[in-house]
Design a protein around this motif. Structure first.
Motif, PDB file in Angstrom:
ATOM      1  N   ASP A 148       0.835  -1.195   0.000  1.00 20.86           N
ATOM      2  CA  ASP A 148       0.000   0.000   0.000  1.00 20.86           C
ATOM      3  C   ASP A 148       0.870   1.246   0.000  1.00 20.86           C
ATOM      4  O   ASP A 148       1.921   1.285   0.651  1.00 20.86           O
ATOM      5  N   PRO A 151      -0.150   6.561   3.731  1.00 16.07           N
ATOM      6  CA  PRO A 151      -1.400   7.304   3.907  1.00 16.07           C
ATOM      7  C   PRO A 151      -1.232   8.765   3.523  1.00 16.07           C
ATOM      8  O   PRO A 151      -0.130   9.312   3.506  1.00 16.07           O
ATOM      9  N   SER A 152      -2.342   9.412   3.243  1.00 16.62           N
ATOM     10  CA  SER A 152      -2.332  10.827   2.894  1.00 16.62           C
ATOM     11  C   SER A 152      -1.808  11.667   4.062  1.00 16.62           C
ATOM     12  O   SER A 152      -2.020  11.335   5.235  1.00 16.62           O
ATOM     13  N   VAL A 426      -7.298   0.994   2.931  1.00 19.90           N
ATOM     14  CA  VAL A 426      -7.346   2.320   3.544  1.00 19.90           C
ATOM     15  C   VAL A 426      -7.526   2.243   5.058  1.00 19.90           C
ATOM     16  O   VAL A 426      -7.578   3.284   5.718  1.00 19.90           O
ATOM     17  N   ALA A 429      -3.564   1.747   8.378  1.00 19.15           N
ATOM     18  CA  ALA A 429      -2.884   2.670   9.294  1.00 19.15           C
ATOM     19  C   ALA A 429      -3.552   2.719  10.657  1.00 19.15           C
ATOM     20  O   ALA A 429      -2.888   3.011  11.667  1.00 19.15           O
ATOM     21  N   ALA A 476     -12.761   7.285   5.061  1.00 17.47           N
ATOM     22  CA  ALA A 476     -11.486   7.556   4.394  1.00 17.47           C
ATOM     23  C   ALA A 476     -11.726   8.588   3.305  1.00 17.47           C
ATOM     24  O   ALA A 476     -12.728   8.530   2.588  1.00 17.47           O
ATOM     25  N   THR A 478      -9.873  10.986   0.069  1.00 22.42           N
ATOM     26  CA  THR A 478      -8.747  11.293  -0.809  1.00 22.42           C
ATOM     27  C   THR A 478      -8.915  12.685  -1.393  1.00 22.42           C
ATOM     28  O   THR A 478     -10.035  13.106  -1.733  1.00 22.42           O
ATOM     29  N   SER A 484      -3.717   8.454  -2.434  1.00 26.59           N
ATOM     30  CA  SER A 484      -3.533   8.279  -0.998  1.00 26.59           C
ATOM     31  C   SER A 484      -4.822   8.677  -0.294  1.00 26.59           C
ATOM     32  O   SER A 484      -5.628   9.451  -0.825  1.00 26.59           O
ATOM     33  N   TRP A 485      -5.001   8.127   0.913  1.00 25.94           N
ATOM     34  CA  TRP A 485      -6.240   8.332   1.666  1.00 25.94           C
ATOM     35  C   TRP A 485      -5.909   8.623   3.120  1.00 25.94           C
ATOM     36  O   TRP A 485      -4.960   8.052   3.683  1.00 25.94           O
ATOM     37  N   VAL A 486      -6.698   9.475   3.747  1.00 25.31           N
ATOM     38  CA  VAL A 486      -6.617   9.705   5.177  1.00 25.31           C
ATOM     39  C   VAL A 486      -7.911   9.175   5.800  1.00 25.31           C
ATOM     40  O   VAL A 486      -9.013   9.515   5.346  1.00 25.31           O
ATOM     41  N   THR A 487      -7.778   8.309   6.812  1.00 26.80           N
ATOM     42  CA  THR A 487      -8.929   7.618   7.393  1.00 26.80           C
ATOM     43  C   THR A 487      -9.116   8.045   8.836  1.00 26.80           C
ATOM     44  O   THR A 487      -8.145   8.137   9.604  1.00 26.80           O
TER      45      THR A 487
END
Length: 582
Positions: A148, A151-152, A426, A429, A476, A478, A484-487
């Motif tokens: 992966d 992460p963002s 996603v 993290a 999550a 983007t 990239s993704w922030v969850t």
């Protein structure tokens, strides 16, 4: 198909050929076969699989030997496949104590499970649910997990939760909620069983819930009848909201243009629509074909599943009447159950499916529902929850899904599902091991949100007796086109379920309180709103026993960049939970 949780003691099963095998880091693959089978074993439809004459099963003893730490970056993948796609076999993996630790009991061919690659002994049990005289071939192998991306680094958005007050009739009957936003008024429209609820927000983010259900008094006598599958859709361009109740091979559907003050009855669905898993969506007509027949500019699609296929019908008069239902695929192509229909800005129509020949996929129409093509994500494996798609302003497609190992994955397509990019987990993290109910929406072409219920507990989340996970709502996001993704945990102090969540349909017990899906949408500024049923309320929310509620709830974005860049930084600060509480 039935999914079985817990132990399966006292059953007998035939042996596979060969009866046992092993895999290791130096010999990573083994195969076996079983059958042919003439007699179906449908005992799982009552909740527990039994294996005895004449309802046979097939057992294969599998030993896994790997070095310590090998599971970091590796998984054990088990597949079973068979010649006739119309047949159906189910797959269960039992540990050395006889407990089910993984299962794949859909209508997919192959059936696939993914487990951590650790030293262990398993029984791989194959159940001939509908064998049609077929046998099967099994493969177990150690595979390298896809890497992966990081992460963002974007600032995580936050969410404020509100719930319907007890004064609303279906406040605690909101399994399978759906949501839309009238972008002209800002009102969120929420479906909880046969009740349609209107939710408005003041400048401080405080929610007010009102019952605006479709009923005889409002002009829709069929709107509050008992439903097999309720659904709601609000067209973001026309602001029209559709509310529908499934009734066999037809739908009892009405629409409102004034947020539920008045309702207009409609024909509901096309001939010959299906009996299950209805969905309604809409958007622009694709160019080059017949378009609208009235002043209402958008197409409206009604899709549902029947016994041997799934189909969609299109309305050209704003949802009043529908043309004939056109098959999207048959059971030779995909499992019958499907996710919710979404329409792109260019009129392309997408309906996702969790199992199409060993992958998750989208059924795609580029000619206003006249013809359909199934397009698979080859990186995916089948799951137990329906996948979801969101389509950006430029046509980018985001498909979020539950993988065979239970994790939250999402992929991106720029060519209408022909190829897929950036497929990634996603939830890694945050340590999320199992998810259910993927729901995806998109705004600007490079911005999307993926909501789901998740838990950091691994293992068989459908084990009613043994699974002890705590579930939360996660989102999550983007801002770079899915690279990239922030969850974030959208309910960090308030779990939405404790213990198991069953996605096995009518075979489930009380842990089916949340039913089959949640929903997500955007308001005019691009704020994300997630509709979910809160299954853990009262004392359960503070550590007490699970109470199997289904409280109508919305998580609304309260800070951070939205999915429309033009409104970045306009979202207010955090707000507290309002109305009804949990």
């Amino acid at each position: 198909m039935a999914l079985v949780a817990g132990a399966l003691p006292g059953v007998s099963a035939d042996a596979a050929t060969p009866a046992s095998g092993s895999v290791s880091d130096t010999a990573p693959t083994t195969t076996w076969s079983g059958g042919p089978f003439a007699v179906p074993n449908v005992s799982g439809t009552t909740g527990t699989v039994s294996c005895g004459d004449p309802q046979l099963c097939d057992d294969y003893a599998l030993k896994v030997t790997v070095p310590t730490g090998y599971d970091t970056g590796h998984s054990l993948r088990i597949d079973i496949k068979w010649p006739d796609s119309a047949a159906d076999f189910d797959l269960y993996v039992l540990d050395s104590s006889g407990h089910v630790v993984a299962a794949s009991a859909s209508s997919s061919d192959p059936e696939t499970v993914l487990l951590p690659a650790v030293t262990a002994s398993y029984t791989v049990r194959v159940v001939p649910y509908a064998p049609l005289g077929d046998g099967f071939t099994g493969t177990a192998g150690l595979v390298t997990d896809p890497a992966d991306p990081p992460p963002s680094t974007a600032t995580p958005p936050t969410y404020a939760d509100s719930s319907a007050p007890d004064s609303i009739a279906d406040a605690h009957n909101a399994g399978e909620p759906s949501i839309g936003v009238d972008r002209a008024t800002g009102a969120a429209m929420f479906q909880a069983y046969t009740s349609t609820l209107k939710v408005t927000y003041d400048g401080a983010g405080t929610a007010t819930w009102q019952d605006k259900s479709a009923n005889a008094a409002g002009g829709c006598p069929q709107g509050s009848l008992t439903s097999l599958d309720p659904i709601l859709f609000t067209d973001p361009a026309t602001h029209r909201t559709f509310e529908s109740q499934l009734a066999g091979k037809t739908a009892l559907t009405c629409y409102t243009d004034d947020d539920g003050e008045t309702w207009t009855p409609t024909g509901g669905s096309g001939i010959n629509s299906g009996v299950d898993h209805q969905t309604i969506g809409g958007g622009p007509f694709a160019p080059g074909g017949p378009g609208a027949l009235t002043s209402y500019p958008d197409a409206v699609y009604y899709c549902s599943q029947d016994i041997a296929d799934a189909s969609c019908a299109v309305s050209r008069d704003g949802g009043l009447t529908y043309g004939p239902a056109v098959p999207m695929y048959s059971l030779l192509d995909c499992g019958g159950l499907h996710g919710h229909v979404k329409v792109a800005p260019d009129g392309t129509v997408y309906v996702p499916n969790k199992g199409c020949g060993g992958n998750q996929a989208v059924a795609v129409s580029e000619d206003n529902g006249l013809t359909w093509t199934v397009r698979k994500n080859p990186s995916s494996t089948p799951g137990d929850s329906d996948p979801s798609v969101g389509v950006g302003a430029g046509g980018t497609v985001y498909m979020g899904y539950q993988s065979s190992d239970g994790t939250a994955r999402i992929a991106v397509s720029h060519d209408k599902g022909r190829t897929w990019l950036y497929d990634q987990n996603v939830g890694a993290a945050l340590g999320i091991k199992n998810i259910v109910f993927p729901a995806v929406t998109a705004g600007d072409d490079n911005r999307a949100a993926f909501a789901f219920l998740g838990t950091t507990t691994g293992g068989d989340y459908q084990d009613t007796a043994g699974f002890k996970g705590v579930w939360h709502l996660y989102v999550a996001t983007t801002y770079d086109g899915g690279q990239s993704w922030v969850t974030v945990d959208a309910t960090p102090t308030d779990p939405v379920q404790r213990g198991s969540i069953c996605t096995g349909g009518t075979t489930c017990g009380q842990d089916r309180n949340l039913l089959d899906f949640i929903d997500v949408t955007l308001d005019a500024q691009g704020r994300v709103l997630v509709a979910y049923a809160d299954g853990c309320t009262g004392a359960c929310a503070t550590g007490g026993a699970q109470n199997y509620d289904a409280l109508a709830s919305i998580a609304r974005q309260s800070s951070g960049n939205t999915l429309y860049g033009a409104y970045d930084a306009m979202v207010a600060g955090k707000h507290k939970k309002t109305e009804g509480g949990r």
